[in-house]
Design a protein around this motif. Structure first.
Motif, PDB file in Angstrom:
ATOM      1  N   VAL A 220       0.962  -1.279  -0.042  1.00 51.73           N
ATOM      2  CA  VAL A 220      -0.147   0.050  -0.078  1.00 51.73           C
ATOM      3  C   VAL A 220       0.926   1.253  -0.030  1.00 51.73           C
ATOM      4  N   THR A 221       2.037   1.393   0.421  1.00 50.01           N
ATOM      5  CA  THR A 221       2.946   2.318   0.692  1.00 50.01           C
ATOM      6  C   THR A 221       3.469   2.747  -0.979  1.00 50.01           C
ATOM      7  N   SER A 222       3.309   1.841  -1.841  1.00 49.98           N
ATOM      8  CA  SER A 222       3.546   2.632  -3.418  1.00 49.98           C
ATOM      9  C   SER A 222       2.444   3.266  -3.747  1.00 49.98           C
ATOM     10  N   LEU A 223       1.274   2.892  -3.414  1.00 56.48           N
ATOM     11  CA  LEU A 223       0.097   3.941  -3.538  1.00 56.48           C
ATOM     12  C   LEU A 223       0.226   5.353  -2.990  1.00 56.48           C
ATOM     13  N   LEU A 224       0.626   5.169  -1.671  1.00 49.97           N
ATOM     14  CA  LEU A 224       0.927   6.452  -1.010  1.00 49.97           C
ATOM     15  C   LEU A 224       1.975   7.208  -1.714  1.00 49.97           C
ATOM     16  N   THR A 225       2.918   6.550  -2.104  1.00 46.37           N
ATOM     17  CA  THR A 225       4.040   7.265  -2.525  1.00 46.37           C
ATOM     18  C   THR A 225       3.774   7.961  -3.883  1.00 46.37           C
TER      19      THR A 225
ATOM     20  N   LEU B 156       1.748  11.138  -3.215  1.00 49.66           N
ATOM     21  CA  LEU B 156       2.371  12.296  -2.567  1.00 49.66           C
ATOM     22  C   LEU B 156       3.159  12.868  -3.684  1.00 49.66           C
ATOM     23  N   LYS B 157       3.759  11.909  -4.786  1.00 45.53           N
ATOM     24  CA  LYS B 157       4.616  12.532  -5.661  1.00 45.53           C
ATOM     25  C   LYS B 157       3.934  13.689  -6.663  1.00 45.53           C
ATOM     26  N   LYS B 158       2.436  13.344  -6.772  1.00 40.80           N
ATOM     27  CA  LYS B 158       1.743  14.108  -7.671  1.00 40.80           C
ATOM     28  C   LYS B 158       1.284  15.429  -6.807  1.00 40.80           C
ATOM     29  N   ASP B 159       1.018  15.344  -5.493  1.00 38.94           N
ATOM     30  CA  ASP B 159       0.635  16.448  -4.841  1.00 38.94           C
ATOM     31  C   ASP B 159       0.799  16.246  -3.169  1.00 38.94           C
ATOM     32  N   HIS B 160       1.680  16.903  -2.573  1.00 40.52           N
ATOM     33  CA  HIS B 160       1.759  16.478  -1.142  1.00 40.52           C
ATOM     34  C   HIS B 160       1.525  17.744  -0.438  1.00 40.52           C
ATOM     35  N   THR B 161       0.780  19.068  -1.099  1.00 42.16           N
ATOM     36  CA  THR B 161       0.511  20.118  -0.280  1.00 42.16           C
ATOM     37  C   THR B 161      -0.455  19.941   0.768  1.00 42.16           C
TER      38      THR B 161
ATOM     39  N   GLU C  69       9.850  11.372   4.065  1.00 41.31           N
ATOM     40  CA  GLU C  69      10.760  11.834   2.555  1.00 41.31           C
ATOM     41  C   GLU C  69       9.963  12.872   2.095  1.00 41.31           C
ATOM     42  N   PHE C  70       8.742  13.118   2.324  1.00 40.17           N
ATOM     43  CA  PHE C  70       7.865  14.187   1.597  1.00 40.17           C
ATOM     44  C   PHE C  70       7.709  15.406   2.702  1.00 40.17           C
ATOM     45  N   GLY C  71       8.084  15.024   3.885  1.00 43.77           N
ATOM     46  CA  GLY C  71       7.982  16.103   4.903  1.00 43.77           C
ATOM     47  C   GLY C  71       6.638  16.359   5.484  1.00 43.77           C
ATOM     48  N   VAL C  72       5.741  15.449   5.287  1.00 47.50           N
ATOM     49  CA  VAL C  72       4.424  15.683   6.027  1.00 47.50           C
ATOM     50  C   VAL C  72       4.236  14.888   7.358  1.00 47.50           C
TER      51      VAL C  72
END
Length: 234
Positions: A144-149, A152-157, A179-182
Motif C-alpha cells: 500500500v505504500t506504493s500507492l501513498l508514494t 504524494l509525488k503528484k501532490d503533497h500540499t 521523505e515528503f516532509g508531511v
C-alpha cells in the motif's frame, strides 16, 4: 484511534488477560468492533450471543487528531485489521463536516482481497479510495505504500497522513511521510495487557527530549497514536 479492553473469557478467567480492540464505530451510547479470529480470545468472542454480558474497559488511550483539519489533505493508510479504526476516523470527520470528504483519501492494503476490510463502508462515505493487495487479487499489486508514494509525488500540499496496521507497514509509511516532509500519525499494534499503564507491557522506544537520546513510552496511555517520526523503528 482509542480502544477498549475486552475480557473474552467471561467469568472463567481463561484467558486471564483482556484483549485490546479499536473502534469501528462509536457514539456516546454504543460502539461496534470488527475483529479477525486468530487465537483463543477472539475464538471465544466469536461465540458471544446476543444478550450476553461482556466485561469491557474503555475508551482508553490517545486517539488520532480529528479537529482543525478542514483545509488539509488527509491521507488515511490502513492494512488488514488496522483498517477499522481509520473508518471510524473518516466517519467522524465526515459526520462533523460533510464538505471535508473531498479532502480525504483512503489507501487500503492487505495480503489478499478477502482481508481488504470496510471497502463498502468507505465508499458510502464518498471519500476517494485506493486499493492494493500483495498478491494482486484486487487493486494494485504490491504494498500500500506504493500507492501513498505515487499520490504524494503528484501532490503533497498540506498533506497529513494517518496510518494503522502491522508494524512493518507503519514503519514504511513513516519513512514515506518523512521523505515528503508531511506529518504522520500512526496507531501502533503492540501487546496491551492492562490498558492503563500499570503492567508496562506495551513500552515503545521513542526519541528522547535531547538529540540522540531515547526513552520508552507506554503505548496504552501515551498512545496508541504517536507521531511516526518520534518512534525509533527497529
Amino acid at each position: 484511534g482509542q480502544f477498549v479492553q475486552i475480557l473474552c473469557s467471561g467469568d472463567s478467567l481463561d484467558p486471564l488477560l483482556p484483549r485490546p480492540f479499536s473502534f469501528l464505530e462509536a457514539t456516546t451510547t454504543d460502539f461496534s468492533l470488527l475483529y479477525h479470529v486468530v487465537g483463543q480470545g477472539t475464538q471465544l468472542m466469536g461465540k458471544f450471543k446476543k444478550g450476553d454480558k461482556v466485561h469491557v474497559l474503555g475508551p482508553l488511550g490517545r486517539g488520532f487528531t480529528h479537529s482543525g483539519l478542514r483545509a488539509q489533505q488527509l491521507l488515511l493508510v490502513g492494512g488488514g485489521v488496522g483498517i477499522p479504526p481509520l473508518y471510524h476516523l473518516a466517519r467522524t470527520l465526515v459526520k462533523a463536516d460533510v464538505a471535508i470528504k473531498k479532502n480525504i483519501h483512503i489507501f487500503l492494503g492487505a495480503r489478499h482481497k478477502s482481508l481488504l476490510l470496510c471497502e463498502k463502508n468507505f465508499k458510502k462515505l464518498g471519500v476517494s479510495l485506493y486499493l492494493s493487495t500483495d498478491d494482486g487479487s484486487k487493486g494494485k499489486k504490491g504494498y500500500v505504500t506504493s500507492l501513498l508514494t505515487a499520490h504524494l509525488k503528484k501532490d503533497h500540499t498540506k498533506a497529513r497522513v494517518f496510518s494503522c496496521g502491522p508494524t512493518p507497514m507503519l514503519k514504511a509509511v513513516s519513512l514515506v511521510a518523512s521523505e515528503f516532509g508531511v506529518p504522520n500519525e500512526v496507531s501502533v499494534e503492540v501487546p496491551m495487557a492492562c490498558g492503563f499503564g500499570a503492567c508496562l507491557g506495551c513500552a515503545l522506544k521513542v526519541k528522547g527530549d535531547t538529540p540522540g537520546s531515547h526513552r520508552f513510552a507506554i503505548a496504552c496511555t501515551e498512545g496508541p497514536v504517536f507521531e511516526g517520526s518520534k518512534i525509533l523503528w527497529d
